[in-house]
Enzyme design. Structure first.
Site, PDB file in Angstrom:
ATOM      1  N   GLY A 181     -15.521  12.726   0.971  1.00 29.11           N
ATOM      2  CA  GLY A 181     -15.063  11.391   0.581  1.00 29.11           C
ATOM      3  C   GLY A 181     -14.983  10.377   1.694  1.00 29.11           C
ATOM      4  O   GLY A 181     -14.082   9.541   1.689  1.00 29.11           O
ATOM      5  N   CYS A 206      13.045  -3.676  15.878  1.00 27.43           N
ATOM      6  CA  CYS A 206      13.243  -2.433  16.623  1.00 27.43           C
ATOM      7  C   CYS A 206      14.709  -2.319  17.061  1.00 27.43           C
ATOM      8  O   CYS A 206      15.279  -3.286  17.580  1.00 27.43           O
ATOM      9  CB  CYS A 206      12.332  -2.437  17.849  1.00 27.43           C
ATOM     10  SG  CYS A 206      12.622  -1.068  18.976  1.00 27.43           S
ATOM     11  N   ARG A 217       0.833  -1.212   0.000  1.00 25.53           N
ATOM     12  CA  ARG A 217       0.000   0.000   0.000  1.00 25.53           C
ATOM     13  C   ARG A 217       0.865   1.260   0.000  1.00 25.53           C
ATOM     14  O   ARG A 217       0.552   2.248  -0.654  1.00 25.53           O
ATOM     15  CB  ARG A 217      -0.944  -0.005   1.202  1.00 25.53           C
ATOM     16  CG  ARG A 217      -2.118  -0.974   0.991  1.00 25.53           C
ATOM     17  CD  ARG A 217      -3.100  -0.929   2.126  1.00 25.53           C
ATOM     18  NE  ARG A 217      -3.649   0.385   2.353  1.00 25.53           N
ATOM     19  CZ  ARG A 217      -4.261   0.758   3.474  1.00 25.53           C
ATOM     20  NH1 ARG A 217      -4.414  -0.099   4.459  1.00 25.53           N
ATOM     21  NH2 ARG A 217      -4.745   1.981   3.600  1.00 25.53           N
ATOM     22  N   ASN A 239      -7.258   9.340   6.393  1.00 28.83           N
ATOM     23  CA  ASN A 239      -6.391   8.675   5.419  1.00 28.83           C
ATOM     24  C   ASN A 239      -4.993   8.458   5.988  1.00 28.83           C
ATOM     25  O   ASN A 239      -4.461   9.307   6.698  1.00 28.83           O
ATOM     26  CB  ASN A 239      -6.320   9.488   4.127  1.00 28.83           C
ATOM     27  CG  ASN A 239      -7.680   9.578   3.459  1.00 28.83           C
ATOM     28  OD1 ASN A 239      -8.586   8.820   3.798  1.00 28.83           O
ATOM     29  ND2 ASN A 239      -7.838  10.496   2.528  1.00 28.83           N
ATOM     30  N   VAL A 240      -4.399   7.329   5.591  1.00 25.07           N
ATOM     31  CA  VAL A 240      -3.052   7.003   6.052  1.00 25.07           C
ATOM     32  C   VAL A 240      -2.010   7.327   4.979  1.00 25.07           C
ATOM     33  O   VAL A 240      -0.830   7.050   5.142  1.00 25.07           O
ATOM     34  CB  VAL A 240      -2.956   5.526   6.495  1.00 25.07           C
ATOM     35  CG1 VAL A 240      -3.846   5.272   7.711  1.00 25.07           C
ATOM     36  CG2 VAL A 240      -3.321   4.562   5.364  1.00 25.07           C
ATOM     37  N   ASP A 241      -2.461   7.911   3.866  1.00 19.88           N
ATOM     38  CA  ASP A 241      -1.505   8.338   2.832  1.00 19.88           C
ATOM     39  C   ASP A 241      -0.943   9.712   3.202  1.00 19.88           C
ATOM     40  O   ASP A 241      -1.320  10.309   4.213  1.00 19.88           O
ATOM     41  CB  ASP A 241      -2.161   8.323   1.438  1.00 19.88           C
ATOM     42  CG  ASP A 241      -3.304   9.328   1.297  1.00 19.88           C
ATOM     43  OD1 ASP A 241      -3.147  10.484   1.729  1.00 19.88           O
ATOM     44  OD2 ASP A 241      -4.363   8.949   0.731  1.00 19.88           O
ATOM     45  N   HIS A 246      -6.294   8.055  11.860  1.00 21.87           N
ATOM     46  CA  HIS A 246      -6.064   6.615  11.753  1.00 21.87           C
ATOM     47  C   HIS A 246      -4.591   6.276  11.508  1.00 21.87           C
ATOM     48  O   HIS A 246      -4.277   5.205  10.984  1.00 21.87           O
ATOM     49  CB  HIS A 246      -6.954   6.022  10.643  1.00 21.87           C
ATOM     50  CG  HIS A 246      -8.403   5.988  11.030  1.00 21.87           C
ATOM     51  ND1 HIS A 246      -9.429   5.813  10.129  1.00 21.87           N
ATOM     52  CD2 HIS A 246      -8.998   6.103  12.246  1.00 21.87           C
ATOM     53  CE1 HIS A 246     -10.593   5.833  10.781  1.00 21.87           C
ATOM     54  NE2 HIS A 246     -10.356   6.013  12.056  1.00 21.87           N
TER      55      HIS A 246
HETATM   56  P1  OAD Z   1     -14.790   4.249   2.588  1.00 17.92           P
HETATM   57  O1  OAD Z   1     -14.198   3.376   1.542  1.00 17.92           O
HETATM   58  O2  OAD Z   1     -15.630   3.634   3.628  1.00 17.92           O
HETATM   59  O3  OAD Z   1     -15.685   5.373   1.881  1.00 17.92           O
HETATM   60  C1  OAD Z   1     -15.193   6.125   0.811  1.00 17.92           C
HETATM   61  C2  OAD Z   1     -16.227   7.173   0.461  1.00 17.92           C
HETATM   62  O4  OAD Z   1     -15.691   7.974  -0.590  1.00 17.92           O
HETATM   63  C3  OAD Z   1     -17.561   6.604  -0.070  1.00 17.92           C
HETATM   64  O5  OAD Z   1     -18.638   7.247   0.593  1.00 17.92           O
HETATM   65  C4  OAD Z   1     -17.543   6.977  -1.560  1.00 17.92           C
HETATM   66  O6  OAD Z   1     -18.849   7.251  -2.075  1.00 17.92           O
HETATM   67  C5  OAD Z   1     -16.692   8.221  -1.539  1.00 17.92           C
HETATM   68  N1  OAD Z   1     -15.998   8.512  -2.802  1.00 17.92           N
HETATM   69  C6  OAD Z   1     -15.575   7.651  -3.764  1.00 17.92           C
HETATM   70  N2  OAD Z   1     -14.949   8.313  -4.751  1.00 17.92           N
HETATM   71  C7  OAD Z   1     -14.969   9.622  -4.418  1.00 17.92           C
HETATM   72  C8  OAD Z   1     -14.465  10.811  -5.023  1.00 17.92           C
HETATM   73  N3  OAD Z   1     -13.815  10.793  -6.181  1.00 17.92           N
HETATM   74  N4  OAD Z   1     -14.686  11.983  -4.387  1.00 17.92           N
HETATM   75  C9  OAD Z   1     -15.337  12.037  -3.188  1.00 17.92           C
HETATM   76  N5  OAD Z   1     -15.829  10.948  -2.578  1.00 17.92           N
HETATM   77  C10 OAD Z   1     -15.636   9.751  -3.174  1.00 17.92           C
HETATM   78  O7  OAD Z   1     -13.579   5.101   3.201  1.00 17.92           O
HETATM   79  P2  OAD Z   1     -13.527   5.904   4.582  1.00 17.92           P
HETATM   80  O8  OAD Z   1     -14.816   6.553   4.882  1.00 17.92           O
HETATM   81  O9  OAD Z   1     -12.301   6.738   4.542  1.00 17.92           O
HETATM   82  O10 OAD Z   1      -9.856   2.798   8.701  1.00 17.92           O
HETATM   83  O11 OAD Z   1     -13.301   4.709   5.603  1.00 17.92           O
HETATM   84  C11 OAD Z   1     -13.134   4.978   6.961  1.00 17.92           C
HETATM   85  C12 OAD Z   1     -12.117   4.038   7.553  1.00 17.92           C
HETATM   86  O12 OAD Z   1     -12.478   2.676   7.252  1.00 17.92           O
HETATM   87  C13 OAD Z   1     -10.725   4.166   6.965  1.00 17.92           C
HETATM   88  O13 OAD Z   1      -9.968   5.219   7.548  1.00 17.92           O
HETATM   89  C14 OAD Z   1     -10.122   2.838   7.292  1.00 17.92           C
HETATM   90  C15 OAD Z   1     -11.264   1.924   6.943  1.00 17.92           C
HETATM   91  O14 OAD Z   1     -11.297   0.707   7.633  1.00 17.92           O
HETATM   92  C16 OAD Z   1      -8.690   2.334   9.155  1.00 17.92           C
HETATM   93  O15 OAD Z   1      -7.827   1.907   8.410  1.00 17.92           O
HETATM   94  C17 OAD Z   1      -8.571   2.392  10.636  1.00 17.92           C
END
Ligand code: OAD
Length: 257
Positions: A195, A155, A71, A103-105, A120
């Site tokens: 997003g 480590c 990743r 986001n972790v990026d 996160h």
């Molecule tokens: P999700 O994959 O759950 O949701 C992504 C959202 O982005 C969806 O609602 C899409 O409709 C929307 N989307 C897609 N393309 C887009 C674009 N071009 N512009 C704007 N929106 C767009 O991702 P997160 O909500 O970030 O946690 O997920 C939350 C957490 O779940 C993450 O941080 C991660 C994951 O498990 C950890 O890793 C702890």
């Protein structure tokens, strides 16, 4: 421009304290997969329980470390998109704004955002799984491929395995980041959520805290989410198109027009 876009531009143009709250959709147009997209989402293709939990790392550290190195390599090849640039522009226009990302990026940083709050964690902040000592980010000598197992480094202090600096399922969020996010959401007058599916807690509380305490909420997302009902304005569209247009409309017009 539609009414929703005009309303959003007016809210942004007048705001004094803005929180920008971002999720994986923010980086989708940079080529970084989201988690829950029906086809390309990481958690549709991979088993989170086998890759993103403390137990998974204990059971098979090389599998987990290799997956996160893959990743990290994907992110390294990606570039910030016009949405990341627009977020940095908002921060420059509204100095007391706070960027909170799930986001972790590192695409926000590379677009010019100085100090995003990483709720996160980060792919670029590995630390020891034993003593928590921060560890150097290894050079990617051989490009990691999806599915390649890579034993984690050890480590330097206690020789336990180094782990990715991301929050796994079942783990607490970093206290300082969560406190900074809650504080910012509690005191802002506008929260812009971009997003995110709004499904993962406690992060998904952040826009709700802002709304409860009286801030306006704008959501940018091509799809409906549970945050629709929290948002005063829903802008349905991709971040890299909607955010630059929002920034232009908020400030590139005669004052009071
Ligand atoms: P999700 O994959 O759950 O949701 C992504 C959202 O982005 C969806 O609602 C899409 O409709 C929307 N989307 C897609 N393309 C887009 C674009 N071009 N512009 C704007 N929106 C767009 O991702 P997160 O909500 O970030 O946690 O997920 C939350 C957490 O779940 C993450 O941080 C991660 C994951 O498990 C950890 O890793 C702890």
């Amino acid at each position: 421009m539609g009414q929703a876009a005009r309303d959003a531009a007016e809210l942004l143009g007048q705001a004094r304290r803005v929180v920008i709250f971002t999720g994986a959709g923010m980086s989708a147009e940079s080529g970084v997969p989201t988690f829950r997209d029906a086809l390309t989402g990481l958690w549709r293709q991979f088993d989170a329980q086998a890759l993103a939990t403390p137990d998974a790392f204990r059971a098979d550290p090389a599998l987990v470390w290799g997956w996160y190195e893959w990743r990290r390599a994907t992110v390294r090849q990606a570039r910030p998109n016009a949405g990341h640039v627009a977020v940095a522009a908002i921060e420059a226009r509204v100095p007391s704004s706070v960027l909170v990302t799930q986001n972790v990026d590192d695409l926000h940083e590379r677009a010019g955002s100085a100090a995003p709050v990483h709720l996160h964690g980060s792919l670029f902040a590995p630390h020891c799984s034993g003593c928590a000592q921060p560890a150097p980010v290894p050079d990617l000598t051989e490009e990691p491929a999806e599915g390649r197992r890579i034993p984690p480094p050890r480590c330097a202090r206690c020789s336990a395995a180094v782990r990715p600096g991301v929050v796994w399922f079942g783990e607490a969020l970093p206290t300082e980041a969560l406190e900074a996010a809650v504080e910012a959401a509690s005191t802002c007058d506008l929260l812009l959520t971009v997003g995110t599916s709004g499904l993962v807690y406690p992060a998904a509380e952040i826009p709700q805290v802002a709304a409860r305490l009286g801030a306006a909420v704008i959501q940018v997302n091509p799809e409906e989410t549970p945050l629709d009902r929290v948002a005063d304005v829903n802008l349905r569209g991709p971040a890299a198109r909607v955010l630059p247009a929002l920034v232009d409309a908020a400030w590139d017009r005669p004052h009071g027009a």
